[in-house]
Every structure is written in structure tokens, then in C-alpha cells.
Design a protein around this motif. Structure first.
Motif, PDB file in Angstrom:
ATOM      1  N   ARG A   1       0.828  -1.227   0.000  1.00 53.13           N
ATOM      2  CA  ARG A   1       0.000   0.000   0.000  1.00 53.13           C
ATOM      3  C   ARG A   1       0.846   1.253   0.000  1.00 53.13           C
ATOM      4  O   ARG A   1       0.547   2.223  -0.659  1.00 53.13           O
ATOM      5  CB  ARG A   1      -0.907   0.006   1.233  1.00 53.13           C
ATOM      6  CG  ARG A   1      -2.049  -0.986   1.099  1.00 53.13           C
ATOM      7  CD  ARG A   1      -3.024  -0.824   2.254  1.00 53.13           C
ATOM      8  NE  ARG A   1      -4.199  -1.656   2.027  1.00 53.13           N
ATOM      9  CZ  ARG A   1      -4.641  -2.565   2.881  1.00 53.13           C
ATOM     10  NH1 ARG A   1      -4.021  -2.755   4.035  1.00 53.13           N
ATOM     11  NH2 ARG A   1      -5.713  -3.273   2.611  1.00 53.13           N
TER      12      ARG A   1
ATOM     13  N   ASP B   1     -10.547  -3.822   3.918  1.00 53.45           N
ATOM     14  CA  ASP B   1      -9.309  -4.210   4.596  1.00 53.45           C
ATOM     15  C   ASP B   1      -9.410  -5.614   5.197  1.00 53.45           C
ATOM     16  O   ASP B   1      -8.438  -6.378   5.188  1.00 53.45           O
ATOM     17  CB  ASP B   1      -8.966  -3.180   5.682  1.00 53.45           C
ATOM     18  CG  ASP B   1      -7.639  -3.513   6.337  1.00 53.45           C
ATOM     19  OD1 ASP B   1      -6.651  -3.698   5.606  1.00 53.45           O
ATOM     20  OD2 ASP B   1      -7.585  -3.630   7.575  1.00 53.45           O
TER      21      ASP B   1
ATOM     22  N   LEU C   1      -6.192  -5.488  -2.583  1.00 52.86           N
ATOM     23  CA  LEU C   1      -5.817  -4.208  -1.965  1.00 52.86           C
ATOM     24  C   LEU C   1      -6.917  -3.158  -2.128  1.00 52.86           C
ATOM     25  O   LEU C   1      -7.067  -2.274  -1.278  1.00 52.86           O
ATOM     26  CB  LEU C   1      -4.512  -3.688  -2.572  1.00 52.86           C
ATOM     27  CG  LEU C   1      -3.254  -4.484  -2.167  1.00 52.86           C
ATOM     28  CD1 LEU C   1      -2.063  -4.073  -3.023  1.00 52.86           C
ATOM     29  CD2 LEU C   1      -2.926  -4.286  -0.701  1.00 52.86           C
ATOM     30  N   ALA C   2      -7.666  -3.274  -3.210  1.00 59.81           N
ATOM     31  CA  ALA C   2      -8.723  -2.280  -3.461  1.00 59.81           C
ATOM     32  C   ALA C   2      -9.982  -2.583  -2.657  1.00 59.81           C
ATOM     33  O   ALA C   2     -10.821  -1.712  -2.469  1.00 59.81           O
ATOM     34  CB  ALA C   2      -9.059  -2.252  -4.949  1.00 59.81           C
TER      35      ALA C   2
ATOM     36  N   ALA D   1      -4.041  -6.664  -6.678  1.00 61.63           N
ATOM     37  CA  ALA D   1      -4.652  -5.338  -6.824  1.00 61.63           C
ATOM     38  C   ALA D   1      -6.105  -5.377  -6.362  1.00 61.63           C
ATOM     39  O   ALA D   1      -6.579  -4.463  -5.684  1.00 61.63           O
ATOM     40  CB  ALA D   1      -4.560  -4.879  -8.281  1.00 61.63           C
ATOM     41  N   ARG D   2      -6.812  -6.466  -6.708  1.00 65.01           N
ATOM     42  CA  ARG D   2      -8.216  -6.608  -6.269  1.00 65.01           C
ATOM     43  C   ARG D   2      -8.298  -6.655  -4.749  1.00 65.01           C
ATOM     44  O   ARG D   2      -9.121  -5.981  -4.135  1.00 65.01           O
ATOM     45  CB  ARG D   2      -8.801  -7.912  -6.834  1.00 65.01           C
ATOM     46  CG  ARG D   2      -9.719  -7.706  -8.027  1.00 65.01           C
ATOM     47  CD  ARG D   2     -10.556  -8.949  -8.345  1.00 65.01           C
ATOM     48  NE  ARG D   2      -9.810 -10.193  -8.418  1.00 65.01           N
ATOM     49  CZ  ARG D   2      -9.105 -10.604  -9.487  1.00 65.01           C
ATOM     50  NH1 ARG D   2      -9.048  -9.842 -10.565  1.00 65.01           N
ATOM     51  NH2 ARG D   2      -8.469 -11.750  -9.474  1.00 65.01           N
TER      52      ARG D   2
END
Ligand SMILES: Cc1cc2nc3c(=O)[nH]c(=O)nc-3n(C[C@H](O)[C@H](O)[C@H](O)COP(=O)(O)OP(=O)(O)OC[C@H]3O[C@@H](n4cnc5c(N)ncnc54)[C@H](O)[C@@H]3O)c2cc1C
Length: 570
Positions: free
Chosen positions: A437, A488, A484-485, A481-482
Motif C-alpha cells: 500500500r 481491509d 488491496l482495493a 490489486a483486487r
């Protein structure tokens, strides 16, 4: 019949199928040539003298001697075998190489430094922790201590001779927990004379007799959490030569493994201390030592995994069942090849991290980002491998592997601490999320992987593997990426899966690139190993990967496993 044991005839540097080759890849030839006498000496010392000493040190645990040290300080009685292991480590520069010239360089690179650690820790894992913290204390003092303190303490930490040398310790964990240090309750107070004193309890204090302790304590009036922590040096001997009273050793922990080394419950009772980094900076400065320790942990993990494989193979080369050597039984060979391939990938990752550390130290920002990502990957995944490999080795030796007459139970006991200390596997996985991040960890890994694939493709036999790896990295990047987006909580739940997948993808890419650079004698084996790793451990793998492994074991098992035979045509 007892399985055969290592002895004077063995050379763990010369017989390692990958070490010299992987080292030569990223270290200049003159430095490798200069390092060879050091590596060669340790390669023969480890299976003979070090191994014998380690066996005795494991059995003869250190004992607490309250008040028996200089100036009435609490001390610990160590067996002579442990003290000799410590002396030999220094004599052979195992934990100090990076502080001293090598060949034409002012300092040996970390690649060589960690290669020495890898050979040493195949024999002895107990002293690896104190050795690591001694280097780490010097590393942090050199960067954060005022010159007078730095010059008073660093030279004796990194000196080459054992006589008069000092050791380091890193005390973070308290009763409230080691994963989350925000609750650190040790307090720092400043007297009218400006001197700092610490009060509080450290629940795990390894190498508890170290002369140089680095620790965290809450600063007066500081906010809660890690922001309010200062990094302190607590020396056993104050700069004016007086013993530092107020460092009490309450008891030694009765541990499962790494038994040669003393871990205490320790209490600071008004101990004299020096502030190295204050509010808002202390925790970050301490993290530099923690991160170095994580790399050392990975080195020790690969070492234990390699030693475990060694023991399994040594036995399998002479033990017969059903009328044939174990090594010639297809199913046994399948398991051994799977482990060998994984150990080789782990070594490649550790040496890559060492190389990134060398480059980062020269100011290379890309290498620093790569190191930030590789550190939690390597720590988490090699530690798990060490435990699994040690367990496998016990089974490969059958009943004898479970008996303390032999080294395999010690390997298993010693390995089990590796996923726990220096931050558990979960802590590493969450650290990877943080690095992704905030510090572009995924981009750094992906950039490096692309460069590795470009080199791997130069070998036609690896073109398909490189293409598969490229596709796998695409899928992994999208998956990460998925995660992290998303929320949490979902990212945390996925963190270990991503850590493991990224680690294996990096190991496979490194092995493929290394195989493309291998000389003609080593190349066929290196190609087989790289292909097998990618098939077995990257992407969806599963049944197809297992089938590839079985074919490799049947067709090339001996060539993969017999280090001495790596010139054997495939
Ligand atoms: C032999 C030995 C020697 C040691 N020597 C030292 C030393 O010299 N100096 C030192 O400072 N420490 C030392 N330690 C302590 C060690 O670093 C800690 O034990 C370790 O960091 C874990 O902390 P903890 O024991 O408090 O476990 P906890 O922090 O209580 O963790 C317990 C479990 O919860 C999990 N967990 C915690 N938070 C999360 C989360 N957010 N998500 C998912 N899971 C989570 C952890 O992964 C772990 O599995 C030593 C430990 C051992 C066993």
C-alpha cells in the motif's frame, strides 16, 4: 542400524548444487574469488567440528548465575562448546564479514556474508540468533548513535578476534505481546543530570548476557502507540567502565529448541541508557534491526531446510528397502526432488534479498523497494519451509529420524522457532500488505520479475517456462490489486495466500534466470529444477504440477539430487 552422520570428509560449500552458482550470478568475480577461501573453510568446518560442538551445546543448556557477573550483575554459565561455537563464528567472519574488506572491496557484500551464515547455520542454529543481533546492533548504532557512542561500541561488536569482543541483543517483546508493540510499557525517565534510566520488563530476551542491548521504551509524556517509543542503547558496561546496574535476569526460558543460547525474562530496574532515536523515530529506527534480523531468519531457515535434505539423502543413499536403495525408489525420489527444488528456490530468494540489500546500501531506490517487499516474503515462507523440511527429514530417516541420537529431532526443534520470532508468519503477511500500500512493493516485485524473465528467455529450453511465469505474474498482480482495493478485512484474510504466491513466483523466476546463466555442465540440471519449481508451485499448479514432478523424479531424480553428479547429462 544408525544412519550415517556427517564428518570430516564432507564439504558443504563444494557439494552444494546451487550456492556457488547463485553467488557468482550477482557478485563480481574478484569478490567471489576472494570469498572462496572463507566459504571453503566453513564448508569443511561445519560438518565436522561445528556439528560436533552444536550437538553438545544443544544438550548442555546454559544456567543462570544470579549476581555472579562483574560488579554483581546477573550472569549465565555457558558450556565450553557454545563458547567455542561463538569463537569460531567470529574467526570465520560469519556475522562480521560485511564490516571488513574483501578482495578489492572496502566491505564484503551481503551476498557473501549471508552465504557464510547459510553454511554455519546448517550445523548450528542456536548461536545464529546472537550472531545476527550482534551485527544488527552494530548496523543500527552505526546509523543512529552519536559519534562518541558509535565509536565506543561498534568496533567491539564487529571486531574479528573473539578476545574482548562484545555481543548485541534486541529486546522488544513484553508480556503484553510481541506482534503489536504499541502496548510497550517499559518507561524511560530523565534525571536532572540528563541521564536516561529505564524501568520495565522484557518477556523474551535472547542472548541475555549481551554487552550491547537495543530496546524500546516509552518517553516521558509521549503519546500512546508506537509513536511515543524511543530507541535506547542499554550497555552492560557504561562508557566510563562501570557496570550498568539495573539489568536483572529473572529466569531463563526452558525452550523447545535453540537451546544452546540463553533466552531470559529480563527486568530493567533503573538501568542506565542512551537515547538513539526519539519520539516519532524510535520505532522506525528499531525496525531497521528487525528487518535485518528477518533476513538472517531466512538464511537460518534455508540452512535448516538444506541440512534436513542432506540428512534425508545421506540415509537414502545407503539404506535399502524392498531390495533397492531408498534413493532409487520412485516415490521416495519424488518427495526428495520436491524438497530439493524448494530448497534451491529458497536459497535463490535469500541471495536475491542480499543482493538488493547491497544495492540499496549503495543508494539504489529500486533495490530498496525490492528489499522492502522481499524481506517479509522471505522471512514468512522460508521459515515455514524449514519446519516442513525438518519434519520431512525425520520421516525420511524413518524411526531413527525421531530419535535424539541423530540430528533430525534437533533440526525440527530448532526450526520451530523460525516462524515465530522476528515477527510471525501473519505479521510478515500483514507487513507485505503495508509495503504494497505504502511503498510500491508489488511494482518492485513485478519489475524485477519481468527483468528476470527477459534473461531467462535467452535460454530456448526455458522460453515456455518464462512465458508461463509471465502469465502467472499477470494473474497474481491482478489478484493482489483486487485484494488491496477491497475491504481491509478481506485483504488481511488474503494476506498469507498472496505472500506465499508472490514468494513462489519470485523463487521460480529467479531459478529460471539463474538456469539461463548456468555454465554448460550445470545448466541441464538447473533447467530441470527451474521448470519443476514453476510447474509445482506457481499458478494453479495442482494435479498437473504433481505430474510434472513425478516425471522429473523418474527421469532426472538422480541428477537433481546428486550434487556431485551435476555434470551428469540430462
Ligand atoms: C525462543 C524465543 C526467543 C525470543 N527472543 C526474543 C528476543 O530476544 N527479543 C524479543 O524482542 N523477542 C523475542 N522473542 C519473542 C518473539 O519475537 C515473539 O514471541 C513473537 O514476536 C510473537 O509475539 P507473541 O509471542 O507476543 O505472540 P502474539 O503477538 O500474542 O501473537 C500470537 C499469535 O497471534 C497472531 N497474530 C497477532 N496479531 C495478528 C493479526 N493482526 N492478524 C493475524 N494474526 C495475528 C500471531 O501471528 C501469533 O500466531 C523470542 C521468542 C522465542 C520463542
Amino acid at each position: 542400524m544408525m544412519p550415517p552422520e556427517p564428518g570430516p570428509g564432507e564439504d558443504w560449500y563444494a557439494d552444494d548444487p546451487a550456492l556457488a552458482r547463485l553467488l557468482a550470478l550477482d557478485t563480481d568475480a574478484a569478490t567471489v574469488k576472494a570469498a572462496e577461501p572463507l566459504l571453503g573453510a566453513l564448508g569443511t568446518l561445519a560438518p565436522s567440528r561445528l556439528d560436533a560442538l552444536a550437538r553438545r551445546a544443544d544438550r548442555t543448556r546454559p544456567a543462570l548465575r544470579p549476581g555472579a557477573g562483574p560488579g554483581g550483575q546477573d550472569s549465565v554459565a555457558y558450556d565450553a562448546s557454545y563458547l567455542e561455537l561463538r569463537r569460531l563464528a567470529r574467526e570465520h567472519r560469519v556475522f562480521t564479514a560485511a564490516w571488513h574488506p574483501l578482495g578489492g572491496r572496502a566491505r564484503a557484500p551481503r551476498t557473501v556474508h549471508f552465504a557464510l551464515g547459510y553454511l554455519y547455520a546448517q550445523a548450528e542454529a542456536g548461536y545464529s540468533c546472537p550472531g545476527c543481533m550482534t551485527d544488527g546492533a552494530a548496523f543500527v548504532l552505526a546509523r543512529h548513535a552519536p559519534p562518541a557512542l558509535r565509536d565506543a561500541y561498534v568496533p567491539r561488536l564487529v571486531q574479528l578476534g573473539a578476545e574482548g569482543a562484545w555481543e548485541g541483543a534486541m529486546l522488544l517483546t513484553e508480556r503484553s505481546g510481541g506482534s503489536d508493540l504499541a502496548g510497550t510499557a517499559t518507561t524511560a525517565t530523565r534525571g536532572a543530570d540528563g541521564a536516561w534510566r529505564l524501568d520495565g520488563e522484557k518477556w523474551f530476551a535472547s542472548n541475555c548476557t549481551a554487552e550491547v542491548i537495543l530496546t524500546l521504551a516509552r518517553l516521558p509524556g509521549a503519546p500512546p502507540g508506537t509513536e511515543g517509543l524511543g530507541l535506547f542503547l542499554v550497555p552492560r558496561v557504561l562508557p566510563d567502565g562501570r557496570p550498568n546496574r539495573g539489568i536483572a535476569l529473572r529466569k531463563l526460558k526452558d525452550k523447545l529448541g535453540v537451546a544452546s543460547m540463553a533466552t531470559a525474562e529480563l527486568e530493567f530496574q533503573g538501568a542506565g541508557a542512551f537515547l538513539l532515536a526519539g519520539e516519532g523515530r524510535g520505532f522506525q529506527a528499531m525496525a531497521e534491526m528487525v528487518n535485518l534480523s528477518r533476513l538472517y531468519n531466512a538464511v537460518a531457515s534455508v540452512a535448516i531446510a538444506r541440512r534436513a535434505l542432506r540428512e534425508g539423502l545421506r540415509n537414502a543413499r545407503q539404506r535399502e528397502a524392498f531390495g533397492a536403495l531408498l534413493l532409487d525408489q520412485p516415490l521416495f525420489r519424488r518427495g526428495a526432488v520436491a524438497l530439493a527444488v524448494e530448497v534451491e528456490g529458497a536459497l535463490a530468494v535469500v541471495l536475491e534479498a542480499a543482493r538488493a540489500m547491497d544495492r540499496a546500501g549503495e543508494g539504489d531506490a529500486e533495490a530498496a523497494a525490492l528489499l522492502r517487499a522481499l524481506t517479509p516474503l522471505a522471512k514468512a515462507c522460508t521459515a515455514k519451509l524449514a519446519v516442513r523440511a525438518a519434519s520431512e527429514a525425520c520421516e525420511m530417516l524413518g524411526g531413527n529420524g525421531y530419535v535424539e541420537d541423530y540430528v533430525t529431532p534437533r533440526l525440527l526443534r530448532d526450526a520451530q522457532v523460525l516462524p515465530i520470532w522476528e515477527g510471525t508468519t501473519h505479521v510478515q503477511s500483514l507487513d507485505l500488505l503495508r509495503a504494497a500500500r505504502r511503498q510500491g512493493a508489488l511494482q518492485a516485485l513485478r519489475g524485477r520479475a519481468d527483468a528476470l524473465h527477459a534473461e531467462a528467455r535467452r535460454e530456448p529450453a526455458l522460453a515456455a517456462t518464462a512465458a508461463d511465469l509471465h502469465t502467472a505474474w499477470d494473474a497474481l498482480a491482478a489478484e493482489a490489486a483486487r485484494a488491496l482495493a477491497g475491504p481491509d478485512a478481506a485483504a488481511q484474510a488474503a494476506a498469507w495466500r498472496l505472500t506465499r504466491a508472490l514468494y513462489h513466483a519470485m523463487a521460480a523466476s529467479l531459478l529460471a534466470r539463474a538456469a539461463a546463466h548456468a555454465g554448460p555442465a550445470a545448466r541441464p540440471r538447473a533447467i530441470v529444477v527451474a521448470r519443476a519449481y514453476a510447474a509445482l508451485l506457481v499458478g494453479p499448479a495442482g494435479a498437473e504440477g504433481e505430474r510434472v514432478l513425478e516425471q522429473v523424479a523418474l527421469a532426472h531424480g538422480r541428477a537433481v539430487l546428486d550434487a556431485a553428479d551435476h555434470a551428469q547429462p540430462i
